[in-house]
Motif scaffolding. Structure first.
Motif, mmCIF file in Angstrom:
data_model
loop_
_atom_site.group_PDB
_atom_site.id
_atom_site.type_symbol
_atom_site.label_atom_id
_atom_site.label_comp_id
_atom_site.label_asym_id
_atom_site.label_seq_id
_atom_site.Cartn_x
_atom_site.Cartn_y
_atom_site.Cartn_z
ATOM 1 N N GLY A 241 39.600 -2.252 12.994
ATOM 2 C CA GLY A 241 38.835 -1.118 12.131
ATOM 3 C C GLY A 241 38.378 -1.455 10.719
ATOM 4 N N GLY A 242 39.098 -2.637 10.057
ATOM 5 C CA GLY A 242 38.637 -2.750 8.741
ATOM 6 C C GLY A 242 37.214 -3.587 9.008
ATOM 7 N N GLY A 243 36.670 -3.603 7.642
ATOM 8 C CA GLY A 243 35.215 -4.143 7.445
ATOM 9 C C GLY A 243 34.821 -4.143 6.017
ATOM 10 N N LEU B 245 35.682 4.636 6.478
ATOM 11 C CA LEU B 245 36.352 3.716 7.640
ATOM 12 C C LEU B 245 37.625 4.365 8.281
ATOM 13 C CD1 LEU B 245 36.484 -0.002 6.047
ATOM 14 C CD2 LEU B 245 34.841 0.857 7.998
ATOM 15 N N ARG B 246 37.698 4.126 9.396
ATOM 16 C CA ARG B 246 39.053 4.649 10.289
ATOM 17 C C ARG B 246 39.469 3.541 10.450
ATOM 18 N NH1 ARG B 246 39.798 8.529 15.029
ATOM 19 N NH2 ARG B 246 38.892 6.804 16.233
ATOM 20 N N LEU C 136 46.166 8.388 -4.650
ATOM 21 C CA LEU C 136 44.967 8.051 -3.726
ATOM 22 C C LEU C 136 44.108 9.422 -3.567
ATOM 23 C CD1 LEU C 136 46.357 6.279 -0.767
ATOM 24 C CD2 LEU C 136 44.798 5.424 -2.601
ATOM 25 N N GLU C 137 44.662 10.533 -4.403
ATOM 26 C CA GLU C 137 43.875 11.854 -4.581
ATOM 27 C C GLU C 137 43.504 12.301 -3.210
ATOM 28 O OE1 GLU C 137 41.531 10.479 -8.507
ATOM 29 O OE2 GLU C 137 40.777 9.765 -6.869
ATOM 30 N N GLY C 138 44.150 12.296 -2.113
ATOM 31 C CA GLY C 138 44.009 12.789 -0.949
ATOM 32 C C GLY C 138 42.790 12.098 -0.070
ATOM 33 N N ARG C 139 42.219 11.005 -0.465
ATOM 34 C CA ARG C 139 41.093 10.239 -0.031
ATOM 35 C C ARG C 139 41.523 9.731 1.297
ATOM 36 N NH1 ARG C 139 39.471 5.709 -2.213
ATOM 37 N NH2 ARG C 139 41.122 5.702 -3.517
ATOM 38 N N PHE C 140 42.805 9.518 1.891
ATOM 39 C CA PHE C 140 43.165 8.832 2.843
ATOM 40 C C PHE C 140 43.948 9.937 3.738
ATOM 41 C CE2 PHE C 140 43.482 4.332 1.261
ATOM 42 C CZ PHE C 140 41.985 4.355 0.813
ATOM 43 N N THR C 141 44.127 9.808 4.962
ATOM 44 C CA THR C 141 44.632 10.924 5.850
ATOM 45 C C THR C 141 45.049 9.954 7.175
ATOM 46 O OG1 THR C 141 42.928 12.425 5.289
ATOM 47 C CG2 THR C 141 44.430 12.834 7.387
ATOM 48 N N ILE C 142 46.289 10.215 7.370
ATOM 49 C CA ILE C 142 46.772 9.556 8.454
ATOM 50 C C ILE C 142 46.953 10.739 9.769
ATOM 51 C CG2 ILE C 142 49.378 10.031 7.991
ATOM 52 C CD1 ILE C 142 50.079 7.407 8.865
ATOM 53 N N SER C 143 46.780 10.202 10.876
ATOM 54 C CA SER C 143 47.080 10.827 11.905
ATOM 55 C C SER C 143 47.718 10.165 13.210
ATOM 56 C CB SER C 143 45.769 11.613 12.453
ATOM 57 O OG SER C 143 44.963 10.718 12.834
ATOM 58 N N ARG C 144 48.135 10.858 14.138
ATOM 59 C CA ARG C 144 48.715 9.992 15.187
ATOM 60 C C ARG C 144 48.339 10.721 16.322
ATOM 61 N NH1 ARG C 144 54.828 10.511 14.444
ATOM 62 N NH2 ARG C 144 54.926 12.296 15.261
ATOM 63 N N GLN D 260 42.375 7.441 8.201
ATOM 64 C CA GLN D 260 40.880 7.788 7.911
ATOM 65 C C GLN D 260 40.885 7.638 6.411
ATOM 66 O OE1 GLN D 260 38.154 8.770 9.889
ATOM 67 N NE2 GLN D 260 37.053 8.502 7.793
ATOM 68 N N MET D 261 39.647 7.015 5.945
ATOM 69 C CA MET D 261 39.630 6.636 4.578
ATOM 70 C C MET D 261 38.457 6.979 4.186
ATOM 71 S SD MET D 261 41.529 2.870 4.389
ATOM 72 C CE MET D 261 40.299 1.794 5.152
ATOM 73 N N ASN D 262 38.194 7.931 3.182
ATOM 74 C CA ASN D 262 36.877 8.371 2.717
ATOM 75 C C ASN D 262 36.722 7.969 1.248
ATOM 76 O OD1 ASN D 262 36.692 9.834 5.248
ATOM 77 N ND2 ASN D 262 37.698 11.530 4.838
#
Length: 121
Positions: free
Chosen positions: A7-9, A17-18, A62-70, A80-82
């Motif tokens: 998912g990178g780029g 990006l996710r 990271l100020e909550g910009r990234f969220t992990i989920s499973r 999820q990276m915003n």
């Protein structure tokens, strides 16, 4: 055991990006999983984690910009990276450990190969 990150780029500043981390040979629901990143010349750092109990953590920087989920059914962990910034440019890795929490020294049992994220205009 294999962990495959994808998912990178290349993305512009402010974009999203996710990343996905798919596992074979282990069940993510039984492992604590972390997303790490390493930029050239810098130490590897933890950017987000989820324990096998489902608790999540991210550093304040990271100020909550990234969220992990499973997704246990798909045996995949996401990041999820915003609001991406140029300083987020790095190789991102997923890793899993059978402990209840991410080991303090990041000595994880299993590491995947990284995926490059480049944030640039």
């Amino acid at each position: 055991v294999q962990l495959q990150a994808s998912g990178g780029g290349l993305v512009q500043p402010g974009g999203s990006l996710r990343l996905s981390c798919a596992a074979s040979g282990l069940s993510f629901g039984r492992y604590s999983t972390g997303w790490f990143r390493q930029a050239p010349g810098k130490q590897r750092e933890l950017v987000n984690s989820i324990t096998r109990g489902g608790s999540t953590y991210y550093p304040n920087s990271l100020e909550g910009r990234f969220t992990i989920s499973r997704d246990n059914a798909k045996n995949t962990v996401y990041l999820q990276m915003n609001s991406l910034k140029p300083e987020d440019t790095a190789v991102y890795y997923c890793a899993a450990d059978g402990s209840d929490y991410i080991p303090p020294n990041y000595d994880m049992e299993y590491w995947g190969k990284g995926t490059q994220v480049t944030v640039s205009s």
